[in-house]
Write a protein that holds these residues in place. Sequence first.
Motif, PDB file in Angstrom:
ATOM      1  N   VAL A  79      61.481  57.762  34.091  1.00 26.76           N
ATOM      2  CA  VAL A  79      60.026  57.571  33.447  1.00 26.76           C
ATOM      3  C   VAL A  79      59.372  56.596  34.078  1.00 26.76           C
ATOM      4  O   VAL A  79      59.960  55.499  34.619  1.00 26.76           O
ATOM      5  CB  VAL A  79      60.285  57.329  31.847  1.00 26.76           C
ATOM      6  N   VAL A  80      58.043  56.656  33.982  1.00 23.11           N
ATOM      7  CA  VAL A  80      57.277  55.689  34.634  1.00 23.11           C
ATOM      8  C   VAL A  80      55.955  55.304  33.782  1.00 23.11           C
ATOM      9  O   VAL A  80      55.572  56.186  33.067  1.00 23.11           O
ATOM     10  CB  VAL A  80      56.929  56.070  36.052  1.00 23.11           C
ATOM     11  N   THR A  81      55.411  54.196  34.031  1.00 20.33           N
ATOM     12  CA  THR A  81      54.128  53.634  33.290  1.00 20.33           C
ATOM     13  C   THR A  81      53.716  52.833  34.122  1.00 20.33           C
ATOM     14  O   THR A  81      54.106  52.049  34.977  1.00 20.33           O
ATOM     15  CB  THR A  81      54.464  53.244  31.710  1.00 20.33           C
ATOM     16  N   ARG A  89      57.459  46.550  29.060  1.00 20.80           N
ATOM     17  CA  ARG A  89      58.976  45.952  28.502  1.00 20.80           C
ATOM     18  C   ARG A  89      59.433  47.120  27.297  1.00 20.80           C
ATOM     19  O   ARG A  89      60.680  47.145  27.408  1.00 20.80           O
ATOM     20  CB  ARG A  89      58.546  44.562  27.881  1.00 20.80           C
ATOM     21  N   ALA A  90      58.651  47.577  26.606  1.00 22.23           N
ATOM     22  CA  ALA A  90      58.909  48.497  25.721  1.00 22.23           C
ATOM     23  C   ALA A  90      59.883  49.768  26.259  1.00 22.23           C
ATOM     24  O   ALA A  90      60.735  50.295  25.833  1.00 22.23           O
ATOM     25  CB  ALA A  90      57.957  49.111  24.468  1.00 22.23           C
ATOM     26  N   VAL A  91      59.062  50.272  27.192  1.00 25.44           N
ATOM     27  CA  VAL A  91      59.709  51.665  28.032  1.00 25.44           C
ATOM     28  C   VAL A  91      60.867  51.060  28.701  1.00 25.44           C
ATOM     29  O   VAL A  91      61.778  51.985  28.630  1.00 25.44           O
ATOM     30  CB  VAL A  91      58.381  52.043  29.150  1.00 25.44           C
ATOM     31  N   ALA A  92      60.939  50.091  29.343  1.00 28.86           N
ATOM     32  CA  ALA A  92      62.375  49.591  30.006  1.00 28.86           C
ATOM     33  C   ALA A  92      63.229  49.610  28.958  1.00 28.86           C
ATOM     34  O   ALA A  92      64.407  49.765  28.935  1.00 28.86           O
ATOM     35  CB  ALA A  92      61.838  48.275  30.689  1.00 28.86           C
ATOM     36  N   GLU A  99      69.766  55.327  28.935  1.00 29.46           N
ATOM     37  CA  GLU A  99      70.280  55.402  30.229  1.00 29.46           C
ATOM     38  C   GLU A  99      69.598  56.262  31.068  1.00 29.46           C
ATOM     39  O   GLU A  99      70.060  57.139  31.923  1.00 29.46           O
ATOM     40  CB  GLU A  99      71.884  55.854  30.228  1.00 29.46           C
ATOM     41  N   VAL A 100      68.192  56.205  30.968  1.00 29.39           N
ATOM     42  CA  VAL A 100      67.231  56.717  31.668  1.00 29.39           C
ATOM     43  C   VAL A 100      66.552  55.887  32.732  1.00 29.39           C
ATOM     44  O   VAL A 100      66.355  54.908  32.638  1.00 29.39           O
ATOM     45  CB  VAL A 100      66.084  57.379  31.066  1.00 29.39           C
ATOM     46  N   PRO A 101      66.593  56.083  34.097  1.00 29.20           N
ATOM     47  CA  PRO A 101      65.722  55.150  35.007  1.00 29.20           C
ATOM     48  C   PRO A 101      64.349  55.019  34.858  1.00 29.20           C
ATOM     49  O   PRO A 101      63.614  55.882  34.026  1.00 29.20           O
ATOM     50  CB  PRO A 101      65.855  56.079  36.445  1.00 29.20           C
ATOM     51  N   ALA A 123      64.754  47.784  34.561  1.00 25.72           N
ATOM     52  CA  ALA A 123      63.931  48.634  35.257  1.00 25.72           C
ATOM     53  C   ALA A 123      63.215  48.206  36.514  1.00 25.72           C
ATOM     54  O   ALA A 123      63.394  46.852  36.784  1.00 25.72           O
ATOM     55  CB  ALA A 123      62.591  48.647  34.171  1.00 25.72           C
ATOM     56  N   GLU A 124      62.770  49.068  37.310  1.00 25.84           N
ATOM     57  CA  GLU A 124      62.312  48.500  38.599  1.00 25.84           C
ATOM     58  C   GLU A 124      60.869  48.390  38.301  1.00 25.84           C
ATOM     59  O   GLU A 124      60.145  49.169  37.667  1.00 25.84           O
ATOM     60  CB  GLU A 124      62.230  49.956  39.515  1.00 25.84           C
TER      61      GLU A 124
END
Length: 330
Positions: A79-81, A89-92, A99-101, A123-124
């Motif tokens: 996932v990306v945002t 931070r919430a998405v990370a 366990e999703v990149p 997260a990256e």
Amino acid sequence: MHEHGLSLEAIYQARRRIADEAVRTPLVRSMALSTRFDADIRLKLETCQPTGAFKLRGAANMLAALIEARGREALAAGVVTASTGNHGRAVAYAAARLEVPAVICLSRLVPTNKVAAIEALGAEVRRIGASQDEAFAEVERLVRERGMILIPPFDDPRVVAGQGTIGLELMEDCPDLDRVIVGLSGGGLLGGIGAAVKAIRPACRVTGVSLTRGAAMWESLKAGHPVAVEEVESLADSLGGGIGCDNRCTFALVRKVMDDHVQVSERAIAEAMVELLENEKQLVEGAAAVGLAAMQEHGLDVRGQRVALILSGNAVSLETLDRARVMAGY
């Protein structure tokens, strides 16, 4: 659908989905503010979320809804945002739990403490450009080229429904609430809370608070359609960023559920941040202090009313807090 564009059922579904991720946050009465404003002033402490801000509700709901509809394999590419910090931070956090990149694209205006918090979750992080809109260009590239799934910071009904769960809690904890005062940027928080509150108690007034400079929703509402504005540095950095010129959800929703709208100065934000720390022992970021800032700067008449202020997040660095103290004259 509910008349305001977001069904109450969707918000209840969101609450079920996020029950194991986001916490039900306290609504506490402030004796000092209640006495000063001759009202019943409550503070909704979204600072108690595991990520320190309300954004976890929307991100967790959208991820859960995607898995519900399309299966876990739909998120295999990650996932990306783009974010001003708290949504990233919430998405990370939510992605790490599944366990999703995750790749989070941030502009150079996002404070380093928020960047570090996102990186700590695995997260990256990519720093792109001088605005959230510029960071979104990288998001679109990753969606196009790598098949990543976009988790928008606000402009998606599943994200807004997640934020709307705050409104359910407000109505359960204070059924006769007269007014809720909410920071307004992209409109996910105000739109979600407003949809829930208006569906349950139409008489409750929804007040939005924007910055005096770089307030995209303010300018868009004035123009009658989404417009772009230059993003500027602010103590309330979470309220920066555009609403997207192709906004599909929150612009119309905010127009329908918001009763009144004020702008607050940097000094007023600084004074409110310091007061919340000094008197309420609540360490909050600028965006979380704008409700109190609006009451103080605009002299909002709330006498005899039950009022909720949304303390939306606590991601404030010591450096920013020092800047607020100086600006407030402490």
